[in-house]
Design a protein around this motif. Structure first.
Motif, PDB file in Angstrom:
ATOM      1  N   TYR A  54       0.852  -1.186   0.000  1.00  0.00           N
ATOM      2  CA  TYR A  54       0.000   0.000   0.000  1.00  0.00           C
ATOM      3  C   TYR A  54       0.899   1.252   0.000  1.00  0.00           C
ATOM      4  N   PRO A  55       0.628   2.289  -0.719  1.00  0.00           N
ATOM      5  CA  PRO A  55      -0.557   2.575  -1.546  1.00  0.00           C
ATOM      6  C   PRO A  55      -0.464   2.105  -2.996  1.00  0.00           C
ATOM      7  N   PHE A  56       0.500   1.256  -3.302  1.00  0.00           N
ATOM      8  CA  PHE A  56       0.589   0.794  -4.695  1.00  0.00           C
ATOM      9  C   PHE A  56      -0.378  -0.348  -4.970  1.00  0.00           C
ATOM     10  N   VAL A  57      -0.765  -1.054  -3.934  1.00  0.00           N
ATOM     11  CA  VAL A  57      -1.845  -2.032  -4.066  1.00  0.00           C
ATOM     12  C   VAL A  57      -2.876  -1.691  -3.000  1.00  0.00           C
ATOM     13  N   LYS A  67       9.088   1.828  -2.845  1.00  0.00           N
ATOM     14  CA  LYS A  67       9.220   3.022  -3.678  1.00  0.00           C
ATOM     15  C   LYS A  67      10.629   3.606  -3.527  1.00  0.00           C
ATOM     16  N   ALA A 116      13.011   1.408  -5.355  1.00  0.00           N
ATOM     17  CA  ALA A 116      12.846   1.512  -6.809  1.00  0.00           C
ATOM     18  C   ALA A 116      13.429   2.820  -7.344  1.00  0.00           C
ATOM     19  N   HIS A 136      -5.330  -9.961  -8.609  1.00  0.00           N
ATOM     20  CA  HIS A 136      -5.030  -8.813  -7.744  1.00  0.00           C
ATOM     21  C   HIS A 136      -3.864  -8.029  -8.315  1.00  0.00           C
ATOM     22  N   ASP A 137      -3.785  -6.782  -7.925  1.00  0.00           N
ATOM     23  CA  ASP A 137      -2.657  -5.963  -8.350  1.00  0.00           C
ATOM     24  C   ASP A 137      -1.432  -6.387  -7.565  1.00  0.00           C
ATOM     25  N   SER A 172       5.104  -6.619  -9.828  1.00  0.00           N
ATOM     26  CA  SER A 172       5.022  -6.538 -11.281  1.00  0.00           C
ATOM     27  C   SER A 172       4.877  -5.082 -11.722  1.00  0.00           C
ATOM     28  N   LEU A 173       4.288  -4.276 -10.866  1.00  0.00           N
ATOM     29  CA  LEU A 173       4.175  -2.846 -11.178  1.00  0.00           C
ATOM     30  C   LEU A 173       5.570  -2.216 -11.282  1.00  0.00           C
ATOM     31  N   PHE A 174       6.420  -2.605 -10.326  1.00  0.00           N
ATOM     32  CA  PHE A 174       7.780  -2.050 -10.290  1.00  0.00           C
ATOM     33  C   PHE A 174       8.753  -2.837 -11.160  1.00  0.00           C
ATOM     34  N   ALA A 175       8.251  -3.947 -11.715  1.00  0.00           N
ATOM     35  CA  ALA A 175       9.172  -4.902 -12.336  1.00  0.00           C
ATOM     36  C   ALA A 175      10.038  -4.256 -13.415  1.00  0.00           C
ATOM     37  N   LYS A 208      12.283  -4.151 -16.817  1.00  0.00           N
ATOM     38  CA  LYS A 208      12.124  -4.843 -18.099  1.00  0.00           C
ATOM     39  C   LYS A 208      13.036  -6.057 -18.155  1.00  0.00           C
TER      40      LYS A 208
END
Lengths: 401, 381
Positions: A214-217, A251, A254, A343-344, A348-351, A353
């Motif tokens: 949270y807050p990314f999911v 965060k 990242a 689910h989010d 994978s959001l931060f994954a 490339k």
């Protein structure tokens, strides 16, 4: 109907001098589980390396289902107990077989064991006579002494006959708590719940940690984890989940590291955090759902990297599992249908490339030494929400709320 | 806290709470009781009903029509759509961009053999009037539409739409959901020839649990709730006097609200966001939408993530999406509103109300820009 449960333990016979301790653990677990589903008085006794549960009220299916999840139980039989009067024996056997209805198997064998050696007939005689009566009364059933589909188990005790025809298989292994305490890193996927199950049946007590991004999911991910816990807790004896706030740490990582190192660094700091928690609760090892080579962070190089930074061993029971094997197992243990809920996922959001596969040691060390994450991780554990789960798999309301 | 989600539910004013509290204390009797305590309540309810009817038209003849209090706008829409008892062969027109209490109710009519047709919307979310003209056959028995769309704020020209409907088929029932317009945007049920209207309490700062349904005189609507025949037999159930009274106070306050304030706020928000956060897109123009509803998105940034970042700072807006997971997510509503599928997951809805100030909006903009900058690392290069 079944006021007695005969429980066979699994590997406890392998134990030497420690055996009493293992028996105490499983007895205690059985007592907790039965008490949770059987609202009447009952007693558990260790009778010649077998656990016998007795009550004045018949046990219901819910008790059977729950016992099937108690680690250390090999199998058990719901049992009828009747007065030691030979005249009464067959009518009860008949009643028991009739209760099978259409599902009554086609072949059977009567097995009699005599504790009361002075009983008027010997085991062979009892088996033969009862078998004969069964054949007379039931049309579609034959005797098969080698591979019967149904065993009619009879026991002649000093004051009772025991009759059982049902046998439930347990998960086997060792009683929970006899093999140390782990911190289980739980996510919403297929792997970590199965890994948890694997170590439950090896007798490990577990405390669970979920890294909540949270807050990314959002809350829905937390709800999913709680649903998983409701299943996993039934293989444990009362356990707790720490929901560790991790979004802002992720965060921070990242934004400050090379993109291809993100996933590996998330992993490192999750392991660090789990170690902090383990230190606080006295856990001896960590548990993850890693399977070798499954994703880039589970390559041998990256596993070695994690192992080089962790202060406690990381158990990875799925290391040699194929994905399909894990999925099949998840169906067996009841987590599959929860794991498939979409689910989010922050990872994978931060994954990146191209996640790093051969990490550069120099960069890794440099990044890991020059930062202030130690305090962030301590804070995260401090702020973690702790949720307790009963052996029924239900949330135990905290005293403060 | 900065609350920018008034279109979802608007906070109560003190006046409304006071009225509710008083009524809860004194109006304990059953409003249908034949003793004085009941009759007193009936009299107030009747007076309030007249106020609501008057608010829907300047023409005095509106007082001959029916107005009932319901528990929610969903109940009002359901009562009307189901209560008209359309039969096989009838046609119903609706918009896919509307609230589910319209869309889903219309869709149930298929089971009765009713054909349903979705009116296409233009880039601003307005009904295609040429399509409407072409599709107004004699079989069209019902046409439902929101006055103001709850997702993007598009304002339909009800007068013109009603003319097209009635000129082509005077028997067609025209039902309007005025939940998002009631209290600030005029509606004229008599001269515009609108047959029924749904309004809701909690969008205008009344408590949740109270709404209304206007029905033109002599129209046959089968009630959903059967029993003691309350409210002219249209809705059996003891009237919720306290809720009705607070709804009435909220109504009076809403009509006093200054519309110019919202227009100013809306322009201000658009200007600041566009300037300081150029990635912000406003798919709908203020000329065609409610000044109280502002729909926008930041390309490639998930609305849910933004929402939670704002929530962490006690700022509340809406993502206009019921579907929590963005895994596969085309929203039929946004498709109807002509928003490209790739942007559905990014849509945000900010809605203004009586509590808001320019100062709050500035704080929102400051924080919003800060968050967008902070999240830039998520954007795939």
């Amino acid at each position: 109907m079944y006021k007695v449960l005969m429980i066979n333990v699994d590997e406890l016979w392998l134990k030497g001098k420690n055996r009493p301790q293992y028996f105490r653990a499983i007895k205690n677990h059985i007592e907790t589980v039965v008490a949770a589903f059987h609202p009447y008085k009952f007693k558990v006794k260790n009778e010649s390396q077998r656990m016998i549960v007795r009550s004045d009220e018949p046990f219901k299916e819910k008790v059977f289902q729950a016992l099937q999840r108690v680690p250390g139980i090999h199998s058990f039989s719901p049992t009828r107990d009747i007065e030691l009067d030979y005249e009464l024996l067959y009518p009860s056997i008949k009643e028991e077989l009739t209760s099978w209805g259409d599902k009554l198997p086609r072949t059977f064998k009567v097995n009699t064991k005599r504790t009361l050696k002075t009983f008027e007939k010997n085991s062979m005689e009892v088996s033969r006579e009862m078998g004969h009566l069964i054949l007379k009364d039931f049309d579609n059933i034959k005797v098969d002494v080698k591979t019967p589909e149904l065993f009619v188990e009879l026991r002649i005790l000093p004051d009772k006959f025991f009759i059982s025809t049902h046998k439930y298989m347990g998960v086997g292994g060792l009683p929970v708590g006899t093999n140390g305490h782990l911190v289980t890193l739980l996510s919403g996927g297929f792997d970590s719940p199965v890994a948890s199950y694997m170590m439950s049946k090896r007798g490990c007590r577990q405390t669970f940690a979920f890294f909540y991004a949270y807050p990314f999911v959002g809350e829905e991910v937390k709800d999913k984890i709680i649903k998983l816990m409701e299943v996993l807790a039934t293989y444990q004896k009362e356990t707790s989940l720490y929901i560790v706030p991790f979004g802002n740490i992720q965060k921070k990582i990242a934004k400050s590291c090379k993109e291809d190192y993100r996933t590996m660094l998330f992993r490192k700091y999750m392991v660090d955090c789990a170690n902090i928690l383990a230190g606080r609760i006295g856990a001896k090892a960590l548990l993850t759902g890693d399977a070798l080579g499954q994703v880039s962070s589970q390559t041998i190089g990256n596993i070695a990297l994690v192992d080089s930074i962790t202060s406690r061993p990381v158990l990875r029971p799925l290391i040699g599992f194929n994905k399909m094997e894990t999925i099949i197992k998840s169906k067996e243990i009841g987590t599959h249908d929860i794991s498939i809920i979409p689910h989010d996922d922050a990872c994978s959001l931060f994954a990146p490339k191209h996640p790093v596969i051969h990490p550069d040691n120099k960069y890794w060390l440099e990044y890991c030494t020059n930062n202030e994450y130690a305090k962030d991780l301590q804070d995260a554990i401090e702020k973690a929400e702790k949720i307790m789960f009963s052996v029924r798999g239900e949330l135990i309301p905290s005293k403060n709320s | 806290m900065i609350y920018l989600d008034h279109a979802a539910s608007s906070p109560l004013r003190t006046e409304t709470i006071d009225e509710m509290q008083q009524s809860l204390q004194y109006d304990f009797a059953n409003p249908s009781a034949i003793h004085k305590l009941g009759k007193y309540q009936q009299a107030s309810l009747l007076k309030i009903k007249i106020e609501f009817l008057k608010s829907l038209s300047d023409d005095r003849s509106v007082l001959n029509d029916s107005f009932i209090f319901t528990s929610s706008a969903t109940e009002s829409n359901t009562t009307l759509i189901q209560g008209l008892q359309l039969v096989a062969g009838d046609v119903a027109l609706y918009s896919e961009g509307d609230h589910p209490s319209l869309v889903q109710n219309i869709k149930t009519l298929i089971n009765k053999g009713v054909s349903i047709k979705a009116a296409p919307l233009n880039k601003q979310g307005l009904v295609d009037l040429i399509w409407l003209e072409e599709n107004m056959s004699k079989n069209v028995k019902l046409c439902t539409l929101s006055h103001v769309n709850n997702h993007n704020g598009s304002i339909q020209n009800l007068e013109e739409i009603s003319k097209i409907i009635k000129n082509n088929n005077v028997d067609c029932h025209f039902h309007v959901d005025a939940v998002q317009s009631y209290g600030w945007l005029d509606i004229e049920v008599t001269t515009w020839n609108i047959d029924s209207v749904t309004i809701s309490g909690h969008k205008i700062s009344a408590p949740k649990g109270i709404a209304g349904l206007y029905i033109k005189k002599d129209l046959k609507v089968q009630p959903l709730l059967i029993g003691g025949g309350h409210q002219d037999g249209l809705r059996s159930s003891s009237e919720a006097t306290s809720l009705v009274k607070s709804f009435n106070v909220a109504r009076a306050e809403a009509f006093k609200d200054d519309l110019a304030k919202y227009i100013e706020m809306n322009i201000h928000l658009r200007r600041r966001l566009k300037k300081e956060c150029p990635r912000t897109v406003f798919p709908f123009d203020l000329d065609y939408t409610s000044p109280k509803i502002l729909t926008f998105y930041v390309k490639d940034i998930s609305s849910d993530i933004l929402l939670r970042h704002l929530e962490e700072n006690e700022i509340y807006i809406s993502s206009s999406s019921a579907c929590s997971s963005k895994l596969k997510g085309a929203s039929p509503v946004f498709l109807a509103l002509n928003i490209e599928e790739e942007n559905h997951k990014s849509i945000l809805r900010l809605s203004l109300g009586w509590t808001n100030t320019i100062d709050e909006l500035n704080k929102f903009c400051d924080l919003f820009n800060e968050i967008i900058l902070d999240l830039e690392f998520l954007l795939k290069k």
